[in-house]
Design a protein around this motif. Structure first.
Motif, PDB file in Angstrom:
ATOM      1  N   ILE A   1      46.489 -27.674  34.782  1.00 29.45           N
ATOM      2  CA  ILE A   1      47.112 -26.809  33.564  1.00 29.45           C
ATOM      3  C   ILE A   1      48.576 -27.217  32.970  1.00 29.45           C
ATOM      4  CG2 ILE A   1      47.380 -24.079  32.902  1.00 29.45           C
ATOM      5  CD1 ILE A   1      45.003 -23.871  35.286  1.00 29.45           C
ATOM      6  N   LYS A   2      48.530 -26.793  31.473  1.00 31.71           N
ATOM      7  CA  LYS A   2      49.905 -26.834  30.957  1.00 31.71           C
ATOM      8  C   LYS A   2      50.447 -25.983  30.557  1.00 31.71           C
ATOM      9  CE  LYS A   2      47.608 -31.188  28.454  1.00 31.71           C
ATOM     10  NZ  LYS A   2      48.808 -32.118  28.665  1.00 31.71           N
ATOM     11  N   LYS A   3      51.954 -26.260  30.149  1.00 29.91           N
ATOM     12  CA  LYS A   3      52.340 -24.915  30.496  1.00 29.91           C
ATOM     13  C   LYS A   3      52.291 -24.210  29.516  1.00 29.91           C
ATOM     14  CE  LYS A   3      57.294 -23.412  29.296  1.00 29.91           C
ATOM     15  NZ  LYS A   3      58.457 -24.276  29.310  1.00 29.91           N
ATOM     16  N   GLU A   4      51.328 -24.674  28.307  1.00 29.01           N
ATOM     17  CA  GLU A   4      51.051 -23.416  26.943  1.00 29.01           C
ATOM     18  C   GLU A   4      49.489 -22.818  27.403  1.00 29.01           C
ATOM     19  OE1 GLU A   4      50.083 -27.667  25.739  1.00 29.01           O
ATOM     20  OE2 GLU A   4      51.755 -26.705  26.642  1.00 29.01           O
ATOM     21  N   VAL A   5      49.080 -23.094  28.387  1.00 24.57           N
ATOM     22  CA  VAL A   5      47.469 -22.630  28.866  1.00 24.57           C
ATOM     23  C   VAL A   5      48.380 -21.628  29.968  1.00 24.57           C
ATOM     24  CG1 VAL A   5      45.753 -22.780  30.786  1.00 24.57           C
ATOM     25  CG2 VAL A   5      45.923 -24.233  28.748  1.00 24.57           C
ATOM     26  N   VAL A   6      49.121 -21.700  30.839  1.00 26.69           N
ATOM     27  CA  VAL A   6      49.631 -20.312  31.424  1.00 26.69           C
ATOM     28  C   VAL A   6      50.250 -19.746  30.528  1.00 26.69           C
ATOM     29  CG1 VAL A   6      51.518 -20.910  33.664  1.00 26.69           C
ATOM     30  CG2 VAL A   6      49.583 -22.900  33.712  1.00 26.69           C
ATOM     31  N   GLU A   7      51.207 -19.987  29.682  1.00 28.38           N
ATOM     32  CA  GLU A   7      52.049 -18.949  29.266  1.00 28.38           C
ATOM     33  C   GLU A   7      50.677 -17.818  28.641  1.00 28.38           C
ATOM     34  OE1 GLU A   7      54.962 -18.978  26.463  1.00 28.38           O
ATOM     35  OE2 GLU A   7      53.822 -20.009  26.072  1.00 28.38           O
ATOM     36  N   ARG A   8      49.367 -17.938  28.798  1.00 22.07           N
ATOM     37  CA  ARG A   8      48.415 -17.269  27.929  1.00 22.07           C
ATOM     38  C   ARG A   8      47.878 -16.543  29.394  1.00 22.07           C
ATOM     39  NH1 ARG A   8      43.391 -20.324  26.720  1.00 22.07           N
ATOM     40  NH2 ARG A   8      44.354 -22.798  26.750  1.00 22.07           N
ATOM     41  N   PHE A   9      48.471 -16.240  30.729  1.00 25.04           N
ATOM     42  CA  PHE A   9      48.343 -15.064  31.246  1.00 25.04           C
ATOM     43  C   PHE A   9      49.322 -14.269  31.896  1.00 25.04           C
ATOM     44  CE2 PHE A   9      45.661 -19.635  32.779  1.00 25.04           C
ATOM     45  CZ  PHE A   9      44.504 -19.203  32.164  1.00 25.04           C
ATOM     46  N   PHE A  10      50.430 -14.504  30.600  1.00 25.07           N
ATOM     47  CA  PHE A  10      51.391 -13.093  31.167  1.00 25.07           C
ATOM     48  C   PHE A  10      50.906 -12.745  30.270  1.00 25.07           C
ATOM     49  CE2 PHE A  10      53.434 -16.977  33.118  1.00 25.07           C
ATOM     50  CZ  PHE A  10      54.343 -16.139  33.744  1.00 25.07           C
TER      51      PHE A  10
END
Length: 180
Positions: A170-179
């Motif tokens: 999972i890329k950083k920009e995808v993880v950011e969506r979960f904040f």
């Protein structure tokens, strides 16, 4: 074709450190586990998610302890989530007190294998970058169950990736969506 039954196993401490490395300015309490679990289990029937972690020492830092307890309470309230609290061990090394997480990895590995043997899922989704889970992954696969590993662009285990049936980075920009 019937949807595969999936159970998610989250190495909480491992995920915490990955998120802190990716987003030093964000608070773990602001991570939306419900959305994250929904994302990683898409196209599968989610049976349950397990989250493993250890408590901080209240005597070491009361404020951090209280924030962690608020976070744990939030996790406990998520539907279909099982929160597994393990143990923090305090010991002295070269005159310094250090804290070590104990039993979290073994609890996760035992649960993953036991639930596979009990036919509680078709696919285990392991959220961890810890290669120590390889023996458990091998045993789960011997039961005929699948194992997927969720890793992150900033950290994953090459050895674990090689042993699992599927690896998702999972890329950083995808993880950011979960904040929040």
């Amino acid at each position: 074709m019937e949807e595969k039954r999936a159970t998610i196993f989250i190495d909480g401490s491992n995920l915490y450190h990955i998120l802190k490395d990716l987003f030093p300015d964000k608070k773990p309490n602001d991570f939306n586990f419900e959305k994250f679990v929904e994302y990683i289990s898409k196209n599968k029937k989610l049976e349950k998610a397990y989250y493993y972690n250890v408590p901080l020492d209240i005597m070491y830092d009361k404020e951090k302890y209280m924030k962690q307890q608020q976070f744990f309470d939030k996790i406990r309230r998520i539907p279909n989530f099982t929160f597994v609290l393990c143990r923090m061990q305090k010991r002295k090394v070269d005159g310094k007190i250090i804290y070590e997480a104990k039993e979290d990895d073994i609890h996760l590995a035992v649960d993953m294998v036991k639930l596979a043997c009990d036919d509680k899922y078709d696919v285990a989704i392991l959220v961890s970058s810890d290669g120590d889970f390889v023996p458990a992954v091998k045993l789960v696969k011997e039961t005929g169950k699948g194992v997927e590993n969720i890793g992150f662009e900033n950290k994953f285990s090459y050895h674990l990736k090689q042993e699992c049936d599927k690896f998702v980075k999972i890329k950083k920009e995808v993880v950011e969506r979960f904040f929040y």
